[in-house]
Enzyme design. Structure first.
Site, mmCIF file in Angstrom:
data_model
loop_
_atom_site.group_PDB
_atom_site.id
_atom_site.type_symbol
_atom_site.label_atom_id
_atom_site.label_comp_id
_atom_site.label_asym_id
_atom_site.label_seq_id
_atom_site.Cartn_x
_atom_site.Cartn_y
_atom_site.Cartn_z
ATOM 1 N N SER A 68 55.270 -10.444 42.352
ATOM 2 C CA SER A 68 53.959 -9.872 42.073
ATOM 3 C C SER A 68 52.975 -10.236 43.179
ATOM 4 O O SER A 68 53.152 -11.238 43.873
ATOM 5 C CB SER A 68 53.483 -10.443 40.735
ATOM 6 O OG SER A 68 52.442 -9.687 40.204
ATOM 7 N N GLU A 86 57.011 -0.089 38.006
ATOM 8 C CA GLU A 86 56.339 -0.792 36.907
ATOM 9 C C GLU A 86 55.083 -1.532 37.371
ATOM 10 O O GLU A 86 55.010 -2.754 37.271
ATOM 11 C CB GLU A 86 57.305 -1.829 36.293
ATOM 12 C CG GLU A 86 58.511 -1.222 35.639
ATOM 13 C CD GLU A 86 59.544 -2.256 35.212
ATOM 14 O OE1 GLU A 86 60.371 -1.924 34.348
ATOM 15 O OE2 GLU A 86 59.533 -3.382 35.739
ATOM 16 N N ARG A 101 44.408 -18.376 36.665
ATOM 17 C CA ARG A 101 45.104 -18.090 37.921
ATOM 18 C C ARG A 101 44.710 -19.012 39.089
ATOM 19 O O ARG A 101 45.585 -19.431 39.843
ATOM 20 C CB ARG A 101 44.951 -16.609 38.296
ATOM 21 C CG ARG A 101 45.529 -15.663 37.221
ATOM 22 C CD ARG A 101 45.661 -14.229 37.671
ATOM 23 N NE ARG A 101 46.708 -14.082 38.664
ATOM 24 C CZ ARG A 101 46.493 -13.986 39.962
ATOM 25 N NH1 ARG A 101 45.260 -13.969 40.433
ATOM 26 N NH2 ARG A 101 47.484 -13.889 40.795
ATOM 27 N N CYS A 109 37.054 -29.547 30.404
ATOM 28 C CA CYS A 109 37.132 -30.959 30.752
ATOM 29 C C CYS A 109 38.321 -31.160 31.695
ATOM 30 O O CYS A 109 39.345 -31.727 31.313
ATOM 31 C CB CYS A 109 37.283 -31.762 29.468
ATOM 32 S SG CYS A 109 37.010 -33.488 29.763
HETATM 33 C C1 LIG Z 1 59.919 -6.853 35.411
HETATM 34 C C2 LIG Z 1 58.497 -6.735 35.817
HETATM 35 N N1 LIG Z 1 57.988 -5.509 36.032
HETATM 36 C C3 LIG Z 1 56.705 -5.339 36.387
HETATM 37 C C4 LIG Z 1 55.866 -6.428 36.572
HETATM 38 C C5 LIG Z 1 54.458 -6.145 36.965
HETATM 39 O O1 LIG Z 1 54.080 -6.743 38.107
HETATM 40 P P1 LIG Z 1 52.654 -6.410 38.752
HETATM 41 O O2 LIG Z 1 51.638 -6.649 37.707
HETATM 42 O O3 LIG Z 1 52.566 -7.385 39.857
HETATM 43 O O4 LIG Z 1 52.698 -5.009 39.200
HETATM 44 C C6 LIG Z 1 56.361 -7.728 36.387
HETATM 45 C C7 LIG Z 1 55.536 -8.907 36.688
HETATM 46 O O5 LIG Z 1 55.657 -9.517 37.739
HETATM 47 C C8 LIG Z 1 57.707 -7.887 35.989
HETATM 48 O O6 LIG Z 1 58.208 -9.095 35.757
HETATM 49 N N1 LIG Z 2 51.139 -13.909 35.834
HETATM 50 C C1 LIG Z 2 51.249 -13.656 37.251
HETATM 51 C C2 LIG Z 2 52.074 -12.470 37.578
HETATM 52 C C3 LIG Z 2 53.465 -12.532 37.019
HETATM 53 C C4 LIG Z 2 53.780 -11.286 36.366
HETATM 54 C C5 LIG Z 2 55.003 -11.222 35.537
HETATM 55 N N2 LIG Z 2 56.283 -11.384 36.151
HETATM 56 C C6 LIG Z 2 49.878 -13.600 37.878
HETATM 57 O O1 LIG Z 2 48.919 -13.859 37.220
HETATM 58 O O2 LIG Z 2 49.738 -13.331 39.042
#
Ligand SMILES: Cc1ncc(COP(=O)(O)O)c(C=O)c1O
Ligand SMILES: N[C@@H](CCCC[NH3+])C(=O)O
Length: 462
Positions: free
Chosen positions: A239, A319, A359, A390
């Site tokens: 991501s 996706e 994040r 805290c």
């Molecule tokens: C299998 C899968 N598809 C899609 C995403 C969506 O990723 P992003 O929000 O970075 O497009 C994620 C998250 O990393 C994921 O694990």
């Molecule tokens: N949670 C992550 C992204 C991971 C998405 C799921 N595989 C973020 O905040 O950047």
């Protein structure tokens, strides 16, 4: 006296580290378009409006902190992805942010939906997403989750382990249904992103290894059992990725596997999913690609590889989560205290923090901020925006130039908080989670309500 004035500091920070666009007094009021939802403007009064509503009105109606969702912006991004990817399917990744209202918009805009738990599946169905347009992910789907997905008739289940294949095969035999599945392949790509959000290098929990042969074994097991309907292969490399070379390597490797399967089993897999992961701008240091460019590059890579391997081009899907919803929201906070740590920096504390945006603490993620309720003609000072938790690491924006007269009561907006902020929010320190307020055509509407202390106390059974 403020701890640091921008002019003196720029030499120390260097263009690469500092929020380099904020150099002169007027710049503290500037809104860099790529960071903000499309309808956001700063009015002649100095305050920011979104969807025709001023941040003061939003504060009066809904309080702070609040996630402010620009519905027109979100719809435009959905459309941009759908149009850019033309014949391919766009599965919005619900993990970035999901709510019933979001699902309704996705249905209207013609997108499909990737969910990764029973909880997300429930919201997807609640919002009226046709089950055949839902894909179910997850490295540890329970039998109950798989059973619900099969009963609902989801369009694809992306299988992630041999245990899951066995579980799903049993469910298929019991129910007499033939669930459509894809095999998630770990293609061995080291994506250029934070290690916690890279998902295609070998040493990790997701998918079946391509190099180790597990991916091919998974395909063979599904084909030999003949109980599940194998639609294709799936890869998601991580991501917040800007560099398309990772997608290129991934597509090449996964299509290599596809060709090997076709040769060995005579099976032509009709679909291919290349996942999400497209990066967005959190600060002016980021330069994200347009959906049309991403689509053109991905399609070109797939077509080229298919031609080289003598494969028909499979039906493609992607996706994206962050790239659609990330820029559509900002978080509106109120400043509570301003503290100058002399000779170091100014700490500006807001009424939220790591509970509404984990994040920065989790991935060292950079954000930007601006005073949203007024413009200022004061010179910029280097500030760190922090939360009320805290925890010393409770940072909202590590480095930002704010006007020297930043003060308690100011409204402060942090853009780019649509993805993985509300969805990863907690109630650490018993701070209730903020609402998500959708704004469109001058009207605001709560789409996820504010959590209350009563909600939290209700969980505490005494
Ligand atoms: C299998 C899968 N598809 C899609 C995403 C969506 O990723 P992003 O929000 O970075 O497009 C994620 C998250 O990393 C994921 O694990
Ligand atoms: N949670 C992550 C992204 C991971 C998405 C799921 N595989 C973020 O905040 O950047």
């Amino acid at each position: 006296m403020r701890a640091h004035e921008a002019g003196a500091l720029h030499a120390d920070l260097g263009a690469a580290n500092g929020p380099s666009w904020l150099r002169t007094p007027g710049d503290v009021n500037a809104l860099v378009p790529m960071l903000w939802p499309k309808t956001v403007t700063r009015e002649h009064t100095g305050e920011i409006t979104v969807g025709g509503l001023s941040v003061h009105t939003i504060k009066q109606e809904h309080g702070t902190p609040a996630y402010v969702f620009d519905e027109a912006d979100f719809r435009a991004r959905c459309r941009a992805f759908r149009e850019a990817f033309g014949g391919a399917d766009v599965y919005y990744a619900g993990k970035a942010f999901i709510a019933t209202h979001i699902v309704r918009i996705l249905v209207e805009e013609g997108l499909s939906l990737d969910v990764c738990t029973g909880g997300e599946l429930r919201v997807a169905l609640n919002g009226g997403m046709p089950p055949e347009r839902i894909g179910l992910h997850g490295n540890n789907k329970s039998t109950a989750e798989l059973g619900r997905a099969v009963a609902a008739g989801v369009g694809r289940i992306i299988v992630d382990s041999f245990d899951e294949i066995a579980r799903l095969t049993e469910i298929a035999r019991e129910t007499g249904k033939k669930p459509k599945v894809m095999v998630r392949v770990t293609v061995g790509v080291e994506a250029h992103t934070h290690e916690y959000i890279a998902t295609a290098h070998e040493d990790q929990k997701f998918g079946f290894s391509l190099a180790g042969g597990a991916a091919e074994q998974a395909v063979e097991r599904i084909l030999s059992d003949g109980v599940l309907d194998l639609r294709g292969l799936h890869s998601h490399i991580g991501s917040q990725i800007f560099d398309s070379s990772g997608f290129e390597v991934s597509a090449r490797r996964i299509l290599g596997l596809q060709a090997a399967i076709q040769q060995k089993h005579g099976t032509e897999l009709p679909e291919l999913d290349l996942g999400g992961g497209f990066g967005i701008a959190y600060t002016t240091q980021d330069s994200p690609a347009e959906p049309a460019d991403l689509a053109r590059d991905l399609m070109r890579i797939v077509k080229q590889e298919c031609a080289a391997l003598h494969l028909s081009v499979p039906h493609l899907s992607v996706e994206p989560g962050r790239a659609i919803v990330g820029p559509s929201m900002f978080t509106l906070y109120e400043v509570g205290t301003v503290k100058d740590v002399d000779g170091i920096r100014t700490y500006v504390s807001v009424d939220g923090g790591m509970s509404d945006n984990i994040r920065p603490a989790l991935y060292d993620a950079a954000y930007s901020a601006t005073i949203a309720g007024r413009a200022s003609s004061e010179p910029p000072i280097l500030a760190r925006v922090v939360g009320k938790h805290c925890e010393a690491g409770d940072i909202v924006v590590k480095d930002e130039f704010l006007p020297a007269d930043v003060r308690a009561g100011d409204l402060l907006a942090v853009p780019g908080t649509g993805a993985y902020c509300r969805s990863m929010a907690s109630n650490y320190n018993h701070v209730p989670r903020p609402p998500v307020v959708a704004v469109a055509d001058g009207v605001s509407r709560v789409i996820v309500r504010r959590e209350t202390e009563d909600d939290l106390l209700r969980l505490d059974v005494g």
